[in-house]
Design an enzyme around this catalytic site. Structure first.
Site, PDB file in Angstrom:
ATOM      1  CG  HIS A 219      -2.393  -0.784   0.917  1.00  0.00           C
ATOM      2  ND1 HIS A 219      -2.268  -2.086   0.724  1.00  0.00           N
ATOM      3  CD2 HIS A 219      -3.699  -0.488   0.717  1.00  0.00           C
ATOM      4  CE1 HIS A 219      -3.322  -2.701   0.352  1.00  0.00           C
ATOM      5  NE2 HIS A 219      -4.217  -1.524   0.497  1.00  0.00           N
ATOM      6  CB  SER A 223      -1.597  -2.519  -7.382  1.00  0.00           C
ATOM      7  OG  SER A 223      -2.309  -3.053  -6.235  1.00  0.00           O
ATOM      8  CE  LYS A 247     -10.153  -7.823 -13.720  1.00  0.00           C
ATOM      9  NZ  LYS A 247      -9.852  -7.007 -14.971  1.00  0.00           N
ATOM     10  CG  ASP A 248      -9.823  -8.712  -6.289  1.00  0.00           C
ATOM     11  OD1 ASP A 248      -9.187  -9.065  -7.248  1.00  0.00           O
ATOM     12  OD2 ASP A 248      -9.376  -7.836  -5.557  1.00  0.00           O
ATOM     13  CD  GLU A 291       0.465 -33.954  -0.818  1.00  0.00           C
ATOM     14  OE1 GLU A 291       0.520 -35.070  -1.390  1.00  0.00           O
ATOM     15  OE2 GLU A 291      -0.703 -33.517  -0.636  1.00  0.00           O
TER      16      GLU A 291
END
Lengths: 428, 188
Positions: A219, A223, A247-248, A291
């Site tokens: 922040h 971004s 959008k998220d 894994e």
């Protein structure tokens, strides 16, 4: 920090005004993920994966804390208590499958997030600290996932623990005492299981703490975006809410569909049948594999089959495996190109895709038996992996001629930016 | 000390040099630092093998029932131990190898006790990544050198449990042991 044109939080309800004076938590949320946080307007769906990773972490914490209510970290009953969760506990089967597949989903999301960072060079100044913290989170995730996999105390749990702690035994002089110190014994047993459970419970909260630092650091500059061009004016941004919450939210819906499809229709597709056999220190499964999310690094570990100068093969493998991640810490300084986005770097872009294929090949080899031709392919792919970061990236950065960048995000989106003319004139 | 020098001004009154407060700061922080380190030690040491784990680290085994050519798996430190009664043929096979050509050069004599050359006692833990090799149980694959074979990554051990082929760096480890009688072995 935020841009000067960010919306300001103005609570209208008297209670919210009262709260804002005493504890400005709603203000904090408003400025962090609300209308008070301006974000580049051109973020694509790859920018969903940070939020998705956060959702995965919360999913793992919620299901994990519940599983811990029914699980017992004792070698005598650990396997049985896991089966008790699967068969007897109300909805236990779903919670355990959600947790086990949640780990896989978390790694899928984080790998996309990391490769987004590779392609768009999100690690470059002024965002180095975000990247460094991200690598720390990834290391913590690997430790947490490994210890979690030991808890059901099946055959793969036991032998995975044995092999991985055995890696520390390869370290000269202190290796064997260190291994015994980590295990609290000479091989995985009650002491190891109990401490792995304790740490597996603790580490997600450590991860959460580093995630908060990661987002805090994000922040400050805000971004990055697909053009890699920094925000110049208000027309380059939109408020986080409602634009990116929407959008998220959409991305989250798609993610949950895929996750639930695996959870309900193929919950064991990513697991190993051997782990439904109780741990037996007297008998090794024929094919030990970790894994899937560890496969690329496991392949690098096994790529070293002969001694390297005076360093034994086993130690060399261990060093290479850890270096494969540690090299990411130096990435902001290995890639010296002033252009961020791979969209404007023709040569870099080609090598990015080669690296992506290289890691997929390593992943395939890591899951395959340690036999030819996989060993030799691993060796070639591991060599290329390090070449990419240590030689190719610095070299490409210095010889590449990037394509012309748009003046601004607005120009990239709309084809023109009126601000460009205005600000170009005084400079002329 | 009758001068009552202030703790904030140097003893010589020039405004430079060491103040009494500097000494107090260093002494206090050092004391707290040593105390902090001392407090960390138990937190570190609790991770090491506990007394009950160490107490299990010696085990006695009756070997009277093991015929030549047979082997048993026992448990030492919660890990498998192979106790093998070698046949004369297996002993001669092991002796026929020039030890200096091996990856981890040792002779069968060095790996067994004097007068008990037919008793090969080793950990059943592959020196590569810790798997349990095959070859001690009835009907298990013994590998091309007649000793042990690790299925994980293909390490092959000979009749003296010496590494002959594959990724393992060392011979199977010989644990500390002694014959308390002709038929009883104490490991650890």
């Amino acid at each position: 920090m935020s841009f000067p044109w960010a919306n300001h939080y103005k609570p209208s309800h008297p209670f919210m005004q009262w709260l804002d004076e005493k504890l400005p938590l709603p203000r904090f949320v408003y400025n962090a993920v609300g209308a008070g946080y301006p974000v580049p307007r051109n973020l694509n769906y790859f920018w969903n994966f940070g939020i998705l990773a956060g959702v995965c972490l919360m999913l793992q914490i919620v299901t994990g804390v519940i599983l811990a209510m029914h699980y017992a970290a004792n070698t005598g009953v650990a396997f049985d208590s896991t089966e008790h969760i699967m068969r007897d506990v109300n909805w236990g089967w779903m919670l355990r499958y959600a947790h086990a597949n949640g780990a896989s989903a978390f790694f899928v999301v984080v790998y996309v997030h990391i490769f987004r960072g590779f392609f768009f060079s999100s690690y470059k100044a002024p965002r180095e600290m975000i990247w460094l913290l991200g690598v720390v989170i990834f290391l913590l995730m690997m430790a947490t996932a490994f210890m979690g996999y030991v808890l059901p105390w099946g055959q793969m749990s036991f032998w995975g623990a044995k092999v991985i702690t055995g890696l520390f035994g390869a370290i000269p002089l202190v290796g064997e005492p260190l291994q015994q110190w980590l295990l609290g014994g000479f091989s995985p047993d009650q002491a190891a299981l109990n401490r792995f459970f304790s740490l597996h419970f603790l580490l997600p909260f450590v991860i959460l703490g580093v995630v908060i630092l990661h987002v805090w650091a994000l922040h400050i500059p805000g971004s990055s975006n697909p053009t890699g061009v920094e925000v110049k004016s208000e027309s380059d941004t939109v408020p986080f809410h409602p634009y990116y919450t929407a959008k998220d939210g959409f991305g989250l819906g798609v993610f949950l569909l895929l996750y639930c499809a695996v959870l309900f229709f193929a919950p064991n597709a990513l697991g190993h049948p051997d782990n439904y056999i109780p741990a037996n220190p007297m008998s090794t499964p024929a094919h030990i594999v970790p894994e899937w999310y560890f496969w690329p690094f496991y392949a690098i570990l096994r790529a070293f089959t002969s001694d390297f100068f005076f360093i034994p093969a086993k130690l060399m493998g261990v060093l290479a495996m850890f270096s494969a991640i540690l090299v990411w810490f130096f990435l902001p300084w290995l890639d010296t190109s002033p252009v961020r986005s791979g969209l404007y770097r023709p040569l870099f872009r080609k090598f990015f895709y080669v690296l992506l294929v290289d890691v997929l090949i390593l992943g395939y080899c890591g899951g395959a038996p340690a036999a030819e031709p996989y060993v030799m392919i691993s060796q070639i792919a591991a060599t290329y992996y390090f070449l990419h970061f240590l030689v190719i990236l610095p070299l490409v950065s210095s010889i590449e001629k990037p394509e012309p960048l748009p003046y601004s995000i607005t120009e990239a989106v709309l084809g023109k930016d009126d601000g460009a003319v205005l600000s170009a004139n005084p400079a002329a | 000390m009758a001068d009552e020098a202030s703790i904030d001004t140097p003893a010589d009154g020039t405004g430079e040099g060491v103040r009494r407060r500097d000494f107090i700061n260093i002494a206090a922080v050092s004391f707290a630092g040593v105390g902090g380190l001392a407090a960390v030690w138990p937190l570190v040491r609790q991770m090491s093998p506990s007394a009950d784990v160490l107490a299990e680290s010696s085990t006695e085994i009756d070997i009277s029932a093991i015929q030549p050519g047979q082997a048993i798996k026992a448990v030492f430190r919660k890990q498998p131990v192979f106790l093998r009664n070698l046949t004369p043929k297996e002993i001669s096979e092991a002796d026929a190898v020039d030890a200096s050509t091996l990856r981890d050069p040792q002779t069968l004599e060095q790996r067994t006790k004097e007068g008990h050359k037919n008793w090969l006692i080793t950990m059943g833990v592959c020196t590569h990544l810790g798997c349990v090799p095959l070859g001690a149980g009835e009907g298990e694959v013994k590998g091309e050198f007649g000793g042990y074979f690790c299925p994980c990554h293909g390490s092959v051990y000979d009749t003296a449990a010496r590494i002959r082929k594959g990724p393992a760096p060392k011979n199977l480890e010989v644990p500390p042991y002694e014959f308390t009688s002709d038929t009883v072995v104490k490991i650890g």
